[in-house]
Motif scaffolding. Structure first.
Motif, PDB file in Angstrom:
ATOM      1  N   PRO A  74     -10.748  61.341  62.029  1.00  0.00           N
ATOM      2  CA  PRO A  74     -10.307  62.295  61.218  1.00  0.00           C
ATOM      3  C   PRO A  74     -10.935  63.644  61.144  1.00  0.00           C
ATOM      4  O   PRO A  74     -12.455  63.753  61.384  1.00  0.00           O
ATOM      5  CB  PRO A  74     -10.517  61.468  59.831  1.00  0.00           C
ATOM      6  CG  PRO A  74     -11.404  60.380  60.205  1.00  0.00           C
ATOM      7  CD  PRO A  74     -11.245  60.294  61.704  1.00  0.00           C
ATOM      8  N   ARG A  75     -10.225  64.689  60.587  1.00  0.00           N
ATOM      9  CA  ARG A  75     -10.728  66.067  60.611  1.00  0.00           C
ATOM     10  C   ARG A  75     -10.686  66.612  59.215  1.00  0.00           C
ATOM     11  O   ARG A  75     -10.919  67.776  58.956  1.00  0.00           O
ATOM     12  CB  ARG A  75     -10.339  66.987  61.717  1.00  0.00           C
ATOM     13  CG  ARG A  75     -10.657  66.582  62.891  1.00  0.00           C
ATOM     14  CD  ARG A  75      -9.777  67.645  64.040  1.00  0.00           C
ATOM     15  NE  ARG A  75      -8.811  67.423  64.307  1.00  0.00           N
ATOM     16  CZ  ARG A  75      -8.254  68.097  64.963  1.00  0.00           C
ATOM     17  NH1 ARG A  75      -8.400  68.943  65.751  1.00  0.00           N
ATOM     18  NH2 ARG A  75      -6.708  67.573  65.075  1.00  0.00           N
ATOM     19  N   GLU A  76     -10.558  65.838  58.167  1.00  0.00           N
ATOM     20  CA  GLU A  76     -10.381  66.220  56.681  1.00  0.00           C
ATOM     21  C   GLU A  76     -10.990  65.303  55.915  1.00  0.00           C
ATOM     22  O   GLU A  76     -11.104  64.004  56.197  1.00  0.00           O
ATOM     23  CB  GLU A  76      -8.873  66.346  56.349  1.00  0.00           C
ATOM     24  CG  GLU A  76      -8.232  67.650  56.936  1.00  0.00           C
ATOM     25  CD  GLU A  76      -6.887  67.631  56.369  1.00  0.00           C
ATOM     26  OE1 GLU A  76      -6.437  66.701  55.645  1.00  0.00           O
ATOM     27  OE2 GLU A  76      -6.123  68.567  56.699  1.00  0.00           O
ATOM     28  N   ARG A  77     -11.438  65.767  54.687  1.00  0.00           N
ATOM     29  CA  ARG A  77     -12.369  64.766  53.921  1.00  0.00           C
ATOM     30  C   ARG A  77     -11.368  63.828  53.240  1.00  0.00           C
ATOM     31  O   ARG A  77     -10.448  64.180  52.974  1.00  0.00           O
ATOM     32  CB  ARG A  77     -13.316  65.580  52.878  1.00  0.00           C
ATOM     33  CG  ARG A  77     -14.241  66.676  53.725  1.00  0.00           C
ATOM     34  CD  ARG A  77     -14.928  67.087  52.682  1.00  0.00           C
ATOM     35  NE  ARG A  77     -15.682  66.612  51.734  1.00  0.00           N
ATOM     36  CZ  ARG A  77     -17.002  65.963  52.266  1.00  0.00           C
ATOM     37  NH1 ARG A  77     -17.302  66.278  53.445  1.00  0.00           N
ATOM     38  NH2 ARG A  77     -17.923  65.388  51.461  1.00  0.00           N
ATOM     39  N   PHE A  78     -12.052  62.536  52.957  1.00  0.00           N
ATOM     40  CA  PHE A  78     -11.116  61.713  51.983  1.00  0.00           C
ATOM     41  C   PHE A  78     -11.533  62.009  50.580  1.00  0.00           C
ATOM     42  O   PHE A  78     -12.709  62.274  50.417  1.00  0.00           O
ATOM     43  CB  PHE A  78     -11.577  60.156  52.490  1.00  0.00           C
ATOM     44  CG  PHE A  78     -11.223  59.801  53.810  1.00  0.00           C
ATOM     45  CD1 PHE A  78     -10.232  59.329  53.847  1.00  0.00           C
ATOM     46  CD2 PHE A  78     -12.043  60.165  54.759  1.00  0.00           C
ATOM     47  CE1 PHE A  78      -9.433  58.619  55.250  1.00  0.00           C
ATOM     48  CE2 PHE A  78     -11.572  59.583  56.278  1.00  0.00           C
ATOM     49  CZ  PHE A  78     -10.398  58.916  56.070  1.00  0.00           C
TER      50      PHE A  78
END
Length: 162
Positions: A74-78
């Motif tokens: 993943p390259r975006e924050r949760f």
């Protein structure tokens, strides 16, 4: 697992065990997903499992469909809500697989550790690199003889406690 017959119904209907569902997530701009990087794996798994890709936000309804959820870098924050949903998913018996590149959260600008730290796992910002070519030709393919990389696993298996 293949579909199997499971017991008979008094009305003459047979109950079938459904195939396990594997969802490859793509909502966090993953480096690898069902159409890039995991394409062959996706096709091979389709023979024995129900496999799909998720491009929408993580929701309880979508998670209820899955047995296994795969994140390919993943390259975006949760969000906090997504983190709680994933923890709830695992506590209900679901499985989550994170494939994360070297460098950890700082390099990838994610917060994967926030998701997995409650399970005793964390992604560090270092990498194992060897300087002598023995057995493997690529410097990041390392042969580790009689070693464990995760101390908490060793403690739970009583390895090293003599």
């Amino acid at each position: 697992m293949m579909e199997e017959e499971k017991g008979g119904d008094p009305k003459g209907k047979s109950n079938k065990v459904e195939k396990k569902t594997i969802i490859f997530n793509a909502c966090k701009r993953e480096q690898f997903h069902s159409s890039s990087g995991y394409k062959k794996l996706f096709r091979r798994l389709r023979a024995n499992y129900k496999v799909s890709a998720n491009k929408d936000d993580l929701s309880p309804d979508r998670l209820d469909e899955a047995n296994i959820l795969v994140f390919g870098g993943p390259r975006e924050r949760f969000t906090e809500h997504e983190i709680e949903e994933l923890k709830s998913f695992v506590s209900k018996g679901g499985s989550v697989v994170f494939f994360v590149g070297e460098g950890g959260d700082n390099t990838n600008k994610t917060n994967v550790n926030s998701v997995i730290e409650d399970f005793g796992i964390s992604v560090k910002s270092d990498a194992v690199v060897r300087t002598v070519y023995y057995k493997y030709l690529y410097p990041k393919e390392v042969f580790i003889a009689n070693g464990l990389l995760q101390p908490s696993i060793a403690a739970s298996k009583n390895v090293g406690n003599k």
